[in-house]
Design an enzyme around this catalytic site. Structure first.
Site, PDB file in Angstrom:
ATOM      1  N   TYR A 223      16.602 -29.590 -11.034  1.00 26.78           N
ATOM      2  CA  TYR A 223      16.406 -28.218 -11.503  1.00 26.78           C
ATOM      3  C   TYR A 223      15.752 -28.132 -12.879  1.00 26.78           C
ATOM      4  CZ  TYR A 223      19.666 -27.053  -7.747  1.00 26.78           C
ATOM      5  OH  TYR A 223      20.273 -26.914  -6.529  1.00 26.78           O
ATOM      6  N   ILE A 224      15.615 -29.231 -13.586  1.00 28.73           N
ATOM      7  CA  ILE A 224      15.063 -29.187 -14.937  1.00 28.73           C
ATOM      8  C   ILE A 224      13.794 -30.022 -15.003  1.00 28.73           C
ATOM      9  CG2 ILE A 224      17.230 -28.700 -16.098  1.00 28.73           C
ATOM     10  CD1 ILE A 224      17.582 -31.626 -16.655  1.00 28.73           C
TER      11      ILE A 224
END
Length: 892
Positions: free
Chosen positions: A137-138
């Site tokens: 997600y990052i």
């Protein structure tokens, strides 16, 4: 596997795994487990691997292997766009022989340092301790700083990765003190490394200072801010330590706010330590609210009746608001761990930066020489139309063509003929092959002037590089200066360097218990709830106990403790307290003379028995008083009647007795036998006022002569504090008071003193004003500038007849300066008054000049302390006293 095969191999000393070549060692006795050999070989190999390849950074680039591999991978993936952290972790596993979790954690830590990695998404919070989102997600990419400073394939030493499929850098060519900027912490086998982070700009300044041969000093700087005491930093070497404190502000007298936290702590852990201290009774708070978002904010609501200043000290003493950190600068150098000072690391990194910059210049110079060489050959090849020669066009093969070209170039290269284009080396076969690859379109577009300009540009660049190499130190200094100019504004110092005053836990601990005594059985403690109450105390206090026979001792307070009977006096003991004076009259032995003495008890050993008398058997204390501020009372002494004894009653003032050490015998009061000693009247302190100093380094008051002397203070005296923003308030002279920074005036408060202030009033279009006023005693902050925060205080004077010089500026700069006598210009009013406007012209400067008038000298009369006289007994005739002593009853 065949059991027979397994058994046969075990008997032969071979392992059960048929795919392994390992053989268990067998000693002379036939044992297969040689532990000494296993420890010597396997363990030392493992320890060396962990030290060199896992936990300790290399001095050249300041990186651990996992960090180096992450950055190398990100450089390979670099295209200016963000990459998912999951992809970076997967690619890094080609170089790092460990799990993805360790790579992901290391990447998150690099990203949170906000230097080399440009982050996108939820990367956690170093203040709250919240973890980052999942790697899928990052996203991340290299920062501009990393691209400028960390990488250069041409100056990098390479080695094969663990599986031999790829190449990875031995160390990255970092041209910056990265290790000292980021800091590092690692635990290896048998040693550990802990390098504290430092400030970006200060590191660059130190590198420049080192290159110039100047002295420099480095101190830690933490992302979380706070205060740091570097008194024992010891240049980051082993054995040193720094104290780090949270920044605690007073919102009001009932509320505190923690806005910056110590390095290595989170707001969650800090809140938990505060709650634990409250549960143990060390501090008294009502509740704690953690309101941290972008910035740290822990709001502490105090319990009713609790001092905010004392609570701040207690937070530093009993919670994680103050911690001690011990640095241990261990790095890898020449494949060995070394313990260095921070300054030594910076010097070596700076030298390495100089070496890398020089190597880059030399490589760049060689590339320019090669370009100049080929440009010259190309010019000759085209201008001399070598490609049109019949021998060249009719050449049977490439070797014949190359031989012809080399022959034609020879006159332009071989001495003594000067080179036509500036050739600098011999012509090689590769040069000739490059000439053969020139396309006809390039030949047709060839421009002699542009070719000359290109060659001249190459020569100019080479000349510039030669100059930089010759002055490589100046070139390196310029490199550091440009880095500071480009990136320095992003990294201001966040941690304020201060000297901390030592906080005694017993002085700031809340009185969470009550001290009781059972005189009949000889017990004291805070668990005797049904017995006689003595005083409030804390569970870490010490107690001083005086007995009727003159003995005394110091004990640690506990829930219940046997101290013996015949207790005369007990109370909480304060070490090094020189103002608490004990007034004593005692009998020396059973029939000896009576002595009087005054003494303090400062430094004594716990649980050791002392004696205030001379130590004779039968000695007894006849009168005792403890005086917190050195008071000296007057007592009435009644003697037992004897034949031919004229003196029966007399008064004695303790102020006539000098204060001496606790071991002194005292002076003889009377040799006759004393019937009774009683208090006649209370007295004042014989110690005078308390002399108070203010130490601006720690922003605290003290009685030890450190800092600025404020004067002699008595019980009701106050201290006036005026800040640079115009706010003022008054406090008592307790050493536990906390003061904020940017103090303009701090002195003994005198309500009759008149002050003169020059200011720019934003409520009145920013015009300059003068006002004269006395300050008022107020524990609440008030402002002499009014409520507009934009108003500015120019100067504040306590001169009786001040004179101000006003210099005009802007379009009115041509006007002559004006001198104003403030006492004649405006009368004395309240500090809330607007004052009187000086002018509507632009003012460049207002300064105070020497006065022309002076007040008449007055005698300096110090205020005298009030003496509270309370007669305790009625005066009686001598005959009545004799009857009372002998037991005779009076009929009339």
């Amino acid at each position: 596997m065949n059991p027979e095969y397994l058994e046969e191999n075990i008997e032969n000393g071979e392992p059960a795994n048929e795919h392994s070549d390992y053989k268990v060692p067998v000693n002379a006795e036939g044992s297969r487990h040689v532990l000494s050999g296993m420890y010597q070989d396997w363990f030392l190999d493992y320890a060396s691997y962990v030290i060199l390849e896992r936990a300790v950074p290399h001095i050249n680039d300041g990186l651990k292997p996992v960090q180096r591999r992450i950055l190398h991978t990100m450089r390979r993936l670099e295209d200016g766009r963000y990459n998912k952290v999951a992809n970076i972790v997967g690619e890094t596993m080609k170089f790092h022989p460990h799990g993805d979790a360790s790579i992901g954690d290391a990447l998150v830590q690099l990203g949170q340092k906000d230097l080399l990695v440009d982050c996108q998404g939820n990367w956690g919070n170093i203040l709250t301790g919240d973890s980052a989102a999942a790697p899928r997600y990052i996203e991340a990419r290299l920062s501009k700083f990393a691209l400028d400073v960390v990488f250069n394939p041409k100056t990098t030493d390479w080695k094969l990765s663990y599986d031999g499929r790829n190449k990875e850098p031995v160390t990255l060519p970092v041209k910056f003190p990265l290790l000292l900027m980021q800091g590092v912490e690692g635990i290896a086998v048998g040693l550990s490394s802990k390098v504290l982070p430092h400030n970006f700009n200060e590191l660059l300044d130190a590198s420049v200072a080192y290159l110039r041969g100047e002295e420099f000093t480095l101190y830690p700087d933490f992302q979380t801010g706070g205060y740091v005491d570097v008194t024992r930093y010891n240049d980051g070497e082993r054995g040193g330590a720094v104290k780090v404190r949270a920044k605690i502000n007073k919102i009001d007298n009932k509320t505190l706010s923690v806005t910056e936290i110590p390095f290595g702590k989170t707001t969650s852990s800090l809140t938990e330590s505060i709650l634990r201290a409250n549960e143990k009774g060390k501090i008294k708070i009502r509740k704690v609210d953690d309101m941290t978002a972008k910035n740290a904010e822990i709001v502490i609501h105090l319990a009713p009746g609790v001092s905010s200043d004392k609570t701040i000290d207690a937070l530093y003493a009993f919670t994680d608001c103050e911690i001690s950190i011990s640095p241990n600068c261990c790095v890898i150098e020449n494949n060995k761990p070394r313990f260095l000072k921070v300054s030594d690391v910076l010097k070596q990194v700076t030298d390495n930066t100089l070496r890398l910059l020089k190597l880059e210049l030399e490589i760049q110079r060689q590339e320019l020489l090669d370009s100049l060489h080929f440009a010259s050959l190309e010019r000759i090849f085209i201008e001399e139309r070598i490609y049109k020669d019949k021998e060249f066009e009719n050449a049977k093969n490439i070797d014949s063509a190359l031989k012809h070209v080399e022959k034609r170039l020879a006159p332009f290269i071989a001495p003594p003929s000067p080179p036509k284009g500036g050739e600098t080396r011999e012509v090689t076969r590769d040069d000739l092959l490059r000439l053969m690859e020139i396309k006809m379109g390039r030949i047709l577009k060839f421009n002699k002037d542009k070719a000359d300009q290109l060659i001249a540009s190459y020569k100019s660049q080479i000349k510039e590089i030669d100059r930089n190499i010759k002055h490589i130190v100046d070139f390196t200094i310029d490199w550091f200066v440009k880095l500071k100019e480009k990136y320095g504004s992003n990294y201001p110092r966040k941690t304020e360097i201060r000297s901390f005053n030592a906080i005694e836990a017993t002085k700031v601990a809340e009185a969470n218990e009550k001290l009781y005594i059972n005189r009949e059985e000889g017990f004291i403690g805070y668990g005797l709830k049904k017995d006689e109450f003595v005083c409030n105390c804390s569970d870490i206090d010490e107690v001083i106990i005086f007995y009727k026979d003159g003995k005394y001792k110091i004990v640690k307070i506990s829930e219940k403790m046997f101290v013996g009977k015949n207790v005369l006096y007990l109370n909480v003991f304060k070490r090094n307290d020189k103002r608490t004076i004990y007034n004593v009259i005692y009998r020396d032995g059973k029939t000896g003379a009576n002595f009087i003495k005054r003494f303090p008890v400062t430094s004594v050993m716990r649980d050791k028995e002392y004696n205030l008398t001379a130590g004779k058997v039968g000695s007894r204390v006849l009168y005792f008083s403890a005086n917190a501020n050195g008071e000296a009372e007057t007592v009435r002494v009644i003697l037992k009647p004897k034949p031919r004894q004229k003196l029966m009653v007399f008064d004695k003032d303790f102020s006539d007795v000098q204060i001496k050490g606790r071991d002194t015998r005292g002076i003889t009061l009377v040799k006759a036998e004393i019937h009774k000693v009683s208090l006649k009247q209370k007295g004042g302190s014989t110690l005078g006022g308390r002399q108070v100093w203010f130490d601006r380094d720690v922003l605290r008051l003290n009685y030890d002569g450190c800092g600025e002397f404020l004067g002699e203070f008595f019980a009701d005296d106050l201290i006036l504090v005026v800040q640079e923003n115009g706010e003022f308030y008054t406090t008592d002279f307790d050493t536990g008071n906390h003061y904020e920074e940017k103090i303009k005036v701090i002195e003994k408060f005198k309500p009759e003193k008149i002050w003169s202030a020059a200011l720019f009033d934003e409520d009145q279009q920013g015009y300059p004003y003068i006002k004269r006023f006395p300050f008022e005693a107020s524990a609440k902050k008030q402002n002499i500038l009014g409520e507009n925060a934009a108003s500015r205080l120019v100067l504040l004077s306590d001169t009786v007849y001040p004179r101000f010089e006003v210099t005009f500026g802007g379009s009115n700069a041509f006007r002559e300066a004006v001198v104003i006598d403030a006492e004649e210009f405006i009368g004395v009013k309240s500090f809330k008054a607007k004052g009187k406007r000086i002018t509507t012209y632009d003012v460049a400067k207002i300064r105070e000049i020497e006065p022309t008038r002076f007040p008449e000298p007055e005698p300096d009369d110090l205020p005298q302390p009030e003496i509270d006289i309370e007669p305790e007994e009625d005066d009686k005739p001598v005959t009545e006293l004799i009857d009372e002593i002998t037991g005779q009853q009076r009929l009339f």
